[in-house]
Design a protein around this motif. Structure first.
Motif, mmCIF file in Angstrom:
data_model
loop_
_atom_site.group_PDB
_atom_site.id
_atom_site.type_symbol
_atom_site.label_atom_id
_atom_site.label_comp_id
_atom_site.label_asym_id
_atom_site.label_seq_id
_atom_site.Cartn_x
_atom_site.Cartn_y
_atom_site.Cartn_z
ATOM 1 N N VAL A 59 70.039 19.142 -1.413
ATOM 2 C CA VAL A 59 71.057 19.381 -2.441
ATOM 3 C C VAL A 59 72.014 18.182 -2.470
ATOM 4 O O VAL A 59 72.548 17.765 -1.433
ATOM 5 N N ILE A 60 72.214 17.616 -3.650
ATOM 6 C CA ILE A 60 73.027 16.402 -3.807
ATOM 7 C C ILE A 60 74.357 16.746 -4.469
ATOM 8 O O ILE A 60 74.416 17.474 -5.471
ATOM 9 N N ASP A 61 75.437 16.236 -3.900
ATOM 10 C CA ASP A 61 76.760 16.399 -4.493
ATOM 11 C C ASP A 61 76.820 15.582 -5.781
ATOM 12 O O ASP A 61 76.555 14.375 -5.783
ATOM 13 N N ARG A 62 77.157 16.225 -6.874
ATOM 14 C CA ARG A 62 77.118 15.561 -8.178
ATOM 15 C C ARG A 62 78.163 14.456 -8.306
ATOM 16 O O ARG A 62 77.985 13.515 -9.084
ATOM 17 N N GLN A 63 79.242 14.568 -7.573
ATOM 18 C CA GLN A 63 80.293 13.555 -7.686
ATOM 19 C C GLN A 63 80.036 12.364 -6.770
ATOM 20 O O GLN A 63 80.142 11.213 -7.191
ATOM 21 N N THR A 64 79.697 12.621 -5.516
ATOM 22 C CA THR A 64 79.508 11.522 -4.560
ATOM 23 C C THR A 64 78.065 11.035 -4.513
ATOM 24 O O THR A 64 77.792 9.957 -3.979
ATOM 25 N N ARG A 65 77.138 11.822 -5.057
ATOM 26 C CA ARG A 65 75.705 11.499 -5.027
ATOM 27 C C ARG A 65 75.173 11.438 -3.601
ATOM 28 O O ARG A 65 74.171 10.798 -3.336
ATOM 29 N N GLU A 66 75.883 12.115 -2.674
ATOM 30 C CA GLU A 66 75.452 12.167 -1.283
ATOM 31 C C GLU A 66 74.880 13.551 -0.980
ATOM 32 O O GLU A 66 75.307 14.557 -1.561
ATOM 33 N N PRO A 67 73.914 13.620 -0.033
ATOM 34 C CA PRO A 67 73.347 14.925 0.335
ATOM 35 C C PRO A 67 74.410 15.824 0.952
ATOM 36 O O PRO A 67 75.296 15.370 1.688
ATOM 37 N N ILE A 68 74.331 17.106 0.668
ATOM 38 C CA ILE A 68 75.269 18.086 1.204
ATOM 39 C C ILE A 68 74.703 18.650 2.506
ATOM 40 O O ILE A 68 73.520 18.998 2.592
ATOM 41 N N LEU A 69 75.552 18.760 3.525
ATOM 42 C CA LEU A 69 75.139 19.291 4.807
ATOM 43 C C LEU A 69 75.585 20.749 4.937
ATOM 44 O O LEU A 69 76.613 21.149 4.386
ATOM 45 N N ASP A 70 74.793 21.547 5.685
ATOM 46 C CA ASP A 70 75.172 22.934 5.918
ATOM 47 C C ASP A 70 76.130 23.019 7.105
ATOM 48 O O ASP A 70 76.563 21.998 7.666
ATOM 49 N N GLU A 71 76.450 24.245 7.525
ATOM 50 C CA GLU A 71 77.418 24.429 8.598
ATOM 51 C C GLU A 71 76.938 23.899 9.933
ATOM 52 O O GLU A 71 77.743 23.663 10.855
ATOM 53 N N ASN A 72 75.637 23.685 10.073
ATOM 54 C CA ASN A 72 75.062 23.140 11.315
ATOM 55 C C ASN A 72 74.891 21.628 11.266
ATOM 56 O O ASN A 72 74.321 21.031 12.183
ATOM 57 N N GLY A 73 75.321 21.009 10.192
ATOM 58 C CA GLY A 73 75.211 19.567 10.073
ATOM 59 C C GLY A 73 73.855 19.082 9.607
ATOM 60 O O GLY A 73 73.569 17.882 9.655
ATOM 61 N N LYS A 74 73.022 20.017 9.147
ATOM 62 C CA LYS A 74 71.702 19.640 8.646
ATOM 63 C C LYS A 74 71.719 19.586 7.126
ATOM 64 O O LYS A 74 72.573 20.178 6.461
ATOM 65 N N LEU A 75 70.722 18.845 6.583
ATOM 66 C CA LEU A 75 70.628 18.745 5.135
ATOM 67 C C LEU A 75 70.438 20.125 4.517
ATOM 68 O O LEU A 75 69.628 20.931 4.991
ATOM 69 N N LYS A 76 71.188 20.400 3.491
ATOM 70 C CA LYS A 76 71.018 21.645 2.764
ATOM 71 C C LYS A 76 69.890 21.462 1.764
ATOM 72 O O LYS A 76 69.918 20.558 0.925
ATOM 73 N N VAL A 77 68.876 22.307 1.878
ATOM 74 C CA VAL A 77 67.670 22.169 1.056
ATOM 75 C C VAL A 77 67.558 23.339 0.094
ATOM 76 O O VAL A 77 67.773 24.502 0.470
ATOM 77 N N GLN A 78 67.218 23.014 -1.152
ATOM 78 C CA GLN A 78 67.034 24.050 -2.165
ATOM 79 C C GLN A 78 65.583 24.024 -2.644
ATOM 80 O O GLN A 78 65.083 22.984 -3.066
#
Length: 465
Positions: A59-78
């Motif tokens: 999942v990519i943040d639309r403003q920063t264009r950086e991947p979003i991390l979950d509460e465990n610090g891992k990539l959030k995958v959709q």
């Protein structure tokens, strides 16, 4: 250097070059994603739907264009709402692929069930039995029962000749289009096509004569079922009865790597008989293809017209003699002309033959000479590919010169490889005294009069016309 991409397939983290398709990435990781229509040598089409998988993307943040991390610090995958074909989707950074979940297994089971609704269950007599992907995948993913009625099976023509060399069993065809795509993309001979629609779809040939291509036998290799068979091997043997011998095709300069399938035959008096010639993969030489001459020309070995005993001229006529008597007569002729014999050998002879001929010449007080300029060998030495060259590496930015050669007739697999290089962007210059088939892929054509080959080559090398 090609950018590398890291992804996860069935909980295995792997790194592959950017642009790699998911199905190929999985294979590199030792994970098998089943396919029917996909073939690594051809463009993917996603027709059979056997390679459906679940694909999750970061999942990519639309403003920063950086991947979003979950509460465990891992990539959030959709994950997407629908399954996708692994043979058409390239890998991307952080991608997660699930290929063995229940939501994936059920569609594969459905695909097999649908394919078998009109497929004859004749595995015990099918030529592909023992080496059939459909048979294997039915065992792995198929159901023991079908929801469809046997009486509704589609009946089609069996053992239909597409040409003199290839037969089609229309009931077995699963419409994967591998044969059609091979002829269009690899061979460049668009002689096959689909005809009709729906469950009546079948394969036809529009050429005259039928299946007019020097590479038709390759379609029987890549057919994932027993729909396409060769005229000389169909009903000839079962794969597990055959013994394999690695060999090199000697019918042209390419030297394609082959496998000879042999077995003992009652009709040959219990001797080993060649049942078929198959291509053996060598990406530097012939990839996984051979021409029809290399595949079918072996029948001269059991021809009734083949000479198996020497003929000796006697009173102006040829009479059959024994090998012992014939070799004795040859030896006597050598002795009578001892000291006057000269042996000329070609540069393509194996070292062992060169050595034996040299010893023969020394024993007769004769001489031996090596002629390396045969068939333009001197030009090849000056301008040809050097050691370590691979036609697969040629493409945009490279220049290929084909001179005084009809590649399709003289070296068919080189024709395929030069054609492919030209399609990848290589600058192809064809110089010949007449038009040849490779001209259609040339960026420049040069015509000269017969006998001007060397002069023309030197002019091209110097950048002239």
């Amino acid at each position: 250097m090609t950018k590398q991409v890291t992804l996860t397939i069935d909980d295995r983290t792997i790194t592959v070059p950017e642009g790699t398709l998911i199905v190929d990435a999985a294979k590199k990781a030792g994970i098998d994603i089943p396919v029917f229509c996909y073939h690594p040598k051809m463009e993917p089409v996603g027709m059979c739907r056997m390679c459906l998988v679940e694909i999750g993307r970061p999942v990519i943040d639309r403003q920063t264009r950086e991947p979003i991390l979950d509460e465990n610090g891992k990539l959030k995958v959709q994950f997407g709402p629908k399954l996708e074909t692994a043979c058409t989707v390239p890998v991307s950074e952080g991608m997660v692929v699930v290929g063995m979940s229940e939501s994936v297994k059920q569609p594969r089971k459905d695909v097999i069930e649908l394919l078998l609704t009109s497929h004859p269950l004749d595995c015990p007599i099918c030529d592909k039995g023992g080496e059939c992907p459909l048979q294997n995948l039915t065992m792995a993913y198929g159901s023991s029962e079908s929801r469809f009625l046997l009486d509704e099976k589609q009946r089609s023509a069996k053992h239909y000749p597409l040409g003199e060399l290839i037969y089609l069993d229309r009931e077995r065809c699963i419409q994967c289009a591998r044969c059609i795509r091979f002829q269009d993309e690899i061979a460049g001979d668009s002689v096959l096509a689909f005809y009709h629609r729906g469950r009546r779809t079948d394969i036809v040939t529009f050429s005259e004569p039928g299946f007019d291509s020097y590479f038709s036998g390759n379609t029987t290799d890549i057919c994932p079922v027993g729909a396409l068979t060769t005229a000389d091997f169909r009903f000839g043997a079962r794969p597990w009865e055959l013994k394999n011998a690695a060999s090199i095709c000697s019918h042209c300069p390419v030297g394609c790597n082959t496998t000879i399938n042999i077995r003992r035959e009652a009709k040959s008096g219990g001797l080993m008989t060649i049942k078929r010639i198959m291509p053996r993969q060598n990406e530097w030489v012939n990839e996984i293809w051979i021409c029809d001459k290399g595949r079918f020309a072996h029948h001269f070995t059991d021809s009734e017209e083949r000479l198996i005993e020497p003929l000796v001229r006697h009173d102006g006529k040829w009479v059959q003699g024994s090998w012992e008597d014939t070799l004795d007569k040859i030896a006597q002729q050598f002795k009578r002309n001892q000291g006057e014999i000269q042996i000329i050998t070609g540069g393509r002879l194996p070292n062992e033959d060169q050595f034996n001929l040299r010893k023969l010449a020394e024993g007769l007080d004769g001489a031996i000479g090596l002629y390396t300029q045969m068939a333009g060998g001197d030009l090849v030495a000056q301008f040809g590919l050097g050691d370590g060259s691979n036609l697969s590496d040629l493409g945009k930015g490279d220049t290929i010169i084909v001179i005084a050669s009809d590649l399709e007739e003289e070296a068919p697999i080189w024709y395929l490889r030069v054609k492919a290089a030209a399609e990848r962007g290589a600058n192809l210059i064809v110089a010949n005294a007449r038009a040849t088939k490779i001209d259609r892929y040339a960026t420049k054509q040069v015509r000269y009069k017969y006998g001007q080959e060397i002069q023309t080559t030197q002019e091209i090398e110097l950048g002239g016309e």
